[in-house]
Write a protein that holds these residues in place. Structure first.
Motif, mmCIF file in Angstrom:
data_model
loop_
_atom_site.group_PDB
_atom_site.id
_atom_site.type_symbol
_atom_site.label_atom_id
_atom_site.label_comp_id
_atom_site.label_asym_id
_atom_site.label_seq_id
_atom_site.Cartn_x
_atom_site.Cartn_y
_atom_site.Cartn_z
ATOM 1 N N PHE A 49 0.844 -1.205 0.000
ATOM 2 C CA PHE A 49 0.000 0.000 0.000
ATOM 3 C C PHE A 49 0.876 1.250 0.000
ATOM 4 O O PHE A 49 1.385 1.676 1.032
ATOM 5 N N GLN A 50 1.103 1.808 -1.189
ATOM 6 C CA GLN A 50 1.891 3.035 -1.312
ATOM 7 C C GLN A 50 1.171 3.974 -2.274
ATOM 8 O O GLN A 50 1.603 4.182 -3.407
ATOM 9 N N PRO A 51 0.061 4.547 -1.822
ATOM 10 C CA PRO A 51 -0.780 5.316 -2.739
ATOM 11 C C PRO A 51 -0.129 6.617 -3.220
ATOM 12 O O PRO A 51 -0.573 7.186 -4.212
ATOM 13 N N ASN A 52 0.907 7.071 -2.510
ATOM 14 C CA ASN A 52 1.597 8.292 -2.947
ATOM 15 C C ASN A 52 2.877 7.969 -3.715
ATOM 16 O O ASN A 52 3.736 8.832 -3.866
ATOM 17 N N ARG A 53 2.971 6.725 -4.176
ATOM 18 C CA ARG A 53 4.204 6.291 -4.829
ATOM 19 C C ARG A 53 4.518 7.080 -6.098
ATOM 20 O O ARG A 53 5.674 7.217 -6.495
ATOM 21 N N TRP A 139 -2.122 14.609 2.146
ATOM 22 C CA TRP A 139 -2.143 13.376 1.339
ATOM 23 C C TRP A 139 -1.337 12.277 2.030
ATOM 24 O O TRP A 139 -1.630 11.098 1.850
ATOM 25 N N ILE A 140 -0.322 12.680 2.808
ATOM 26 C CA ILE A 140 0.450 11.684 3.554
ATOM 27 C C ILE A 140 -0.319 11.277 4.819
ATOM 28 O O ILE A 140 -0.361 10.097 5.185
ATOM 29 N N ALA A 141 -0.965 12.266 5.473
ATOM 30 C CA ALA A 141 -1.807 11.957 6.639
ATOM 31 C C ALA A 141 -2.901 10.966 6.240
ATOM 32 O O ALA A 141 -3.194 10.015 6.971
ATOM 33 N N LEU A 142 -3.473 11.192 5.055
ATOM 34 C CA LEU A 142 -4.528 10.292 4.570
ATOM 35 C C LEU A 142 -3.980 8.881 4.367
ATOM 36 O O LEU A 142 -4.610 7.895 4.770
ATOM 37 N N GLU A 143 -2.809 8.791 3.757
ATOM 38 C CA GLU A 143 -2.179 7.475 3.552
ATOM 39 C C GLU A 143 -1.987 6.761 4.893
ATOM 40 O O GLU A 143 -2.302 5.573 5.031
ATOM 41 N N MET A 144 -1.505 7.498 5.907
ATOM 42 C CA MET A 144 -1.242 6.874 7.201
ATOM 43 C C MET A 144 -2.541 6.459 7.895
ATOM 44 O O MET A 144 -2.608 5.392 8.509
ATOM 45 N N THR A 173 -8.297 1.535 -3.083
ATOM 46 C CA THR A 173 -9.577 2.042 -3.574
ATOM 47 C C THR A 173 -10.125 3.110 -2.627
ATOM 48 O O THR A 173 -10.605 4.166 -3.063
ATOM 49 N N THR A 174 -10.038 2.843 -1.325
ATOM 50 C CA THR A 174 -10.524 3.794 -0.331
ATOM 51 C C THR A 174 -9.705 5.081 -0.356
ATOM 52 O O THR A 174 -10.246 6.188 -0.312
ATOM 53 N N PHE A 175 -8.392 4.927 -0.465
ATOM 54 C CA PHE A 175 -7.536 6.113 -0.538
ATOM 55 C C PHE A 175 -7.914 6.966 -1.746
ATOM 56 O O PHE A 175 -8.087 8.185 -1.641
ATOM 57 N N ASP A 176 -8.060 6.317 -2.906
ATOM 58 C CA ASP A 176 -8.382 7.056 -4.136
ATOM 59 C C ASP A 176 -9.698 7.806 -3.990
ATOM 60 O O ASP A 176 -9.815 8.962 -4.391
ATOM 61 N N ILE A 194 -9.553 15.963 7.450
ATOM 62 C CA ILE A 194 -8.271 15.278 7.690
ATOM 63 C C ILE A 194 -7.953 15.248 9.182
ATOM 64 O O ILE A 194 -7.525 14.214 9.724
ATOM 65 N N THR A 195 -8.191 16.376 9.858
ATOM 66 C CA THR A 195 -7.932 16.431 11.295
ATOM 67 C C THR A 195 -8.764 15.383 12.017
ATOM 68 O O THR A 195 -8.266 14.653 12.887
ATOM 69 N N SER A 196 -10.021 15.267 11.616
ATOM 70 C CA SER A 196 -10.902 14.286 12.237
ATOM 71 C C SER A 196 -10.423 12.855 11.946
ATOM 72 O O SER A 196 -10.371 12.008 12.838
ATOM 73 N N LEU A 197 -10.023 12.592 10.697
ATOM 74 C CA LEU A 197 -9.503 11.256 10.344
ATOM 75 C C LEU A 197 -8.254 10.932 11.162
ATOM 76 O O LEU A 197 -8.093 9.812 11.662
ATOM 77 N N CYS A 198 -7.366 11.923 11.295
ATOM 78 C CA CYS A 198 -6.118 11.708 12.040
ATOM 79 C C CYS A 198 -6.413 11.413 13.505
ATOM 80 O O CYS A 198 -5.795 10.527 14.104
#
Ligand SMILES: [Zn+2]
Length: 351
Positions: A49-53, A139-144, A173-176, A194-198
């Motif tokens: 899983f490297q969506p920012n690759r 975008w990195i916070a989302l990946e994590m 798929t979820t990340f996209d 994003i803050t809420s997701l984190c």
């Protein structure tokens, strides 16, 4: 969807290579030079899983590109020199220019040593909040968050939705889906989500910036290297086109002032955050000019043509994309065939 798109792009690049079409197209679409766009440069990591690759290439791939250009007698030049050659219409020799967005520490640790092997200059565009350690690299916070979650509950467009993160494929798929949705939101709503997701998934958003980006102190030493030019990349890395004119202007002028103040060097080159059409258009191109930038680069795909001289704050770039790190595509990228295919065979795309 993104997977399909990647497959189509890869098939397109390979078709251009195997058909030899890039050789035929070169005289028409190669222009006078290219500005390459990079983000991270670092060794390949493990993990499915490297969506920012797409935002990272290896030092080896960078070296392969430099060797390719060197073998073809293409000059590797600074953004100052790109500007100069366009103004003077000096196109005797083809040029390539390397630009890296955001100001990641790996640019110093992994890109600079490779660039030194070829005495190749490059520009790093710094978002001033990133250098200050307060930037939000969502975008990195989302990946994590997606990597850690068992499932993600989110309300998109008023509809409560549970997104699957149980397999690598599901996580992608979820990340996209989340990424594409977040990019449609206002800056304020994006940061709130994003803050809420984190918070819900135990991601320390503040640490991401400090872990990955060079601080002002590090940038000061880095920018003293004769190969390095520092450019601006706004204050907060926001979508400028979504901001009021006053805010967008501030993002451009204050970021410049902060970099000049911290590094004691003139900052006359800009990269628009995101840099695509929804984030940078004619208003931003004019604001960049009015803010005193000599050049500004987008992420619109394309080569530099003599006509680009009339659009110095709307310059296209060629992405060195981590999803396609294959030496065979290097001549395709430098031929202009790939970017021509992607931008609808335009020489200038500044509207
Ligand atoms: Zn950026």
């Amino acid at each position: 969807m993104k997977q399909l798109r990647n497959t189509v792009i890869r098939a397109g690049l390979e078709a251009l290579y195997f058909s030899g079409a890039h050789v035929l197209l070169r005289p028409i679409f190669s222009g006078v030079g290219a500005i390459f766009m990079l983000h991270h440069v670092r060794p390949q990591r493990d993990g499915a899983f490297q969506p920012n690759r797409h935002l990272e290439i290896t030092p080896d791939f960078l070296r392969a590109m430099l060797a390719h250009l060197h073998a073809r007698g293409i000059d590797i030049v600074t953004m100052d020199e790109v500007h100069q050659r366009l103004i003077e219409r000096n196109f005797k020799r083809r040029f390539a220019c390397f630009t890296l967005d955001d100001g990641y520490r790996d640019n110093r640790d992994h890109a600079l040593p490779v660039m030194r092997e070829y005495d190749a200059p490059f520009t790093v565009y710094v978002a001033s909040d990133f250098a200050a350690g307060s930037g939000k690299l969502w975008w990195i916070a989302l990946e994590m968050a997606v990597a850690r979650a068992d499932a993600i509950d989110v309300t998109m467009g008023g509809v409560a939705t549970r997104l699957d993160t149980s397999t690598a494929q599901a996580r992608q798929t979820t990340f996209d889906r989340l990424h594409d949705w977040l990019r449609t939101l206002s800056e304020h709503d994006l940061q709130r989500e994003i803050t809420s997701l984190c918070e819900r998934h135990g991601v320390d958003q503040a640490a991401i910036c400090r872990d990955r980006c060079m601080s002002w102190e590090e940038l000061k030493a880095f920018s003293a290297d004769p190969l390095v030019t520092i450019g601006a990349h706004s204050i907060t890395h926001c979508n400028l086109a979504q901001q009021s004119e006053t805010t967008a202007r501030e993002e451009l002028t204050l970021s410049r002032a902060r970099i000049e103040d911290a590094l004691q060097r003139p900052t006359i080159h800009l990269a628009y955050p995101y840099g695509d059409k929804p984030a940078a258009g004619p208003r931003e191109f004019a604001l960049a000019r009015a803010s005193g930038y000599k050049t500004a680069v987008t992420t619109r795909p394309g080569m530099v043509f003599p006509e680009s001289a009339g659009h110095m704050t709307a310059l296209p770039r060629v992405s060195l994309n981590g999803n396609y790190q294959d030496a065979r595509i290097l001549p395709v990228l430098t031929s202009g065939a790939a970017t021509a295919m992607w931008n609808g065979f335009r020489r200038v795309d500044a509207a």
